[in-house]
Design a protein around this motif. Structure first.
Motif, short mmCIF file in Angstrom:
data_model
loop_
_atom_site.label_atom_id
_atom_site.label_comp_id
_atom_site.label_asym_id
_atom_site.label_seq_id
_atom_site.Cartn_x
_atom_site.Cartn_y
_atom_site.Cartn_z
N THR A 170 0.73 -1.28 -0.05
CA THR A 170 0.16 0.01 0.06
C THR A 170 0.84 1.10 0.01
O THR A 170 0.70 2.52 -0.75
CB THR A 170 -0.91 0.11 1.19
OG1 THR A 170 -1.72 -1.06 1.39
CG2 THR A 170 -1.66 1.14 1.17
N LEU A 171 1.77 1.21 0.79
CA LEU A 171 2.89 2.47 0.98
C LEU A 171 3.49 2.46 -0.37
O LEU A 171 3.42 3.70 -0.83
CB LEU A 171 3.88 2.07 1.92
CG LEU A 171 3.59 2.35 3.46
CD1 LEU A 171 4.48 1.66 4.51
CD2 LEU A 171 3.05 3.76 3.65
N SER A 172 3.81 1.45 -1.21
CA SER A 172 4.52 1.61 -2.54
C SER A 172 3.65 2.09 -3.41
O SER A 172 3.89 2.95 -4.05
CB SER A 172 5.15 0.04 -2.85
OG SER A 172 5.67 0.38 -4.14
N ALA A 173 2.21 1.77 -3.37
CA ALA A 173 1.45 2.10 -4.31
C ALA A 173 1.07 3.72 -4.14
O ALA A 173 0.68 4.23 -5.06
CB ALA A 173 0.13 1.44 -4.22
N ARG A 174 1.17 4.20 -3.13
CA ARG A 174 1.37 5.50 -2.73
C ARG A 174 2.18 6.32 -2.93
O ARG A 174 2.46 7.50 -2.83
CB ARG A 174 0.64 5.99 -1.19
CG ARG A 174 -0.80 5.24 -1.11
CD ARG A 174 -1.14 5.23 0.35
NE ARG A 174 -1.25 6.82 0.54
CZ ARG A 174 -2.23 7.36 1.24
NH1 ARG A 174 -3.15 6.63 1.86
NH2 ARG A 174 -2.20 8.57 1.26
N GLY A 175 3.40 5.92 -3.45
CA GLY A 175 4.61 6.27 -3.91
C GLY A 175 5.43 6.67 -2.51
O GLY A 175 6.32 7.60 -2.36
N LEU A 176 5.50 6.04 -1.29
CA LEU A 176 5.84 6.20 -0.23
C LEU A 176 6.98 4.87 0.24
O LEU A 176 6.70 3.83 -0.68
CB LEU A 176 4.98 6.14 1.11
CG LEU A 176 4.01 7.43 1.03
CD1 LEU A 176 2.94 7.19 1.98
CD2 LEU A 176 4.61 8.55 1.10
N ASP A 177 7.88 4.95 1.02
CA ASP A 177 8.85 4.20 1.45
C ASP A 177 8.18 2.89 1.98
O ASP A 177 7.65 2.84 3.07
CB ASP A 177 9.81 4.64 2.38
CG ASP A 177 10.74 3.60 2.72
OD1 ASP A 177 11.08 2.66 2.06
OD2 ASP A 177 11.77 3.91 3.63
N PRO A 178 8.08 1.68 0.99
CA PRO A 178 7.55 0.71 1.54
C PRO A 178 8.36 -0.21 2.85
O PRO A 178 7.78 -1.01 3.28
CB PRO A 178 7.61 -0.25 0.30
CG PRO A 178 8.69 0.22 -0.27
CD PRO A 178 8.95 1.65 -0.03
#
Length: 53
Positions: free
Chosen positions: A18-26
């Protein structure tokens, strides 16, 4: 609970995908596979009660 029912609750915080999909650090999240593995382990637990980790 009545009739021996159990309630399973999962609250993993952020899921890495989910973090990755939001462009955040997974790296700050828990991988979805680990969340699923822990959920299944909880459902399969023979001893009721208490958190499963």
């Amino acid at each position: 609970m009545p009739r021996g029912l159990r309630l399973a609750v999962v609250s993993p915080g952020w899921v890495a995908e989910t973090l990755s999909a939001r462009g955040l650090d997974p790296s700050e999240g828990t991988p979805a596979a680990e969340v699923a593995r822990q959920y299944v382990a909880h459902l399969d637990a023979r001893t009721p009660g208490g958190p499963q980790r």
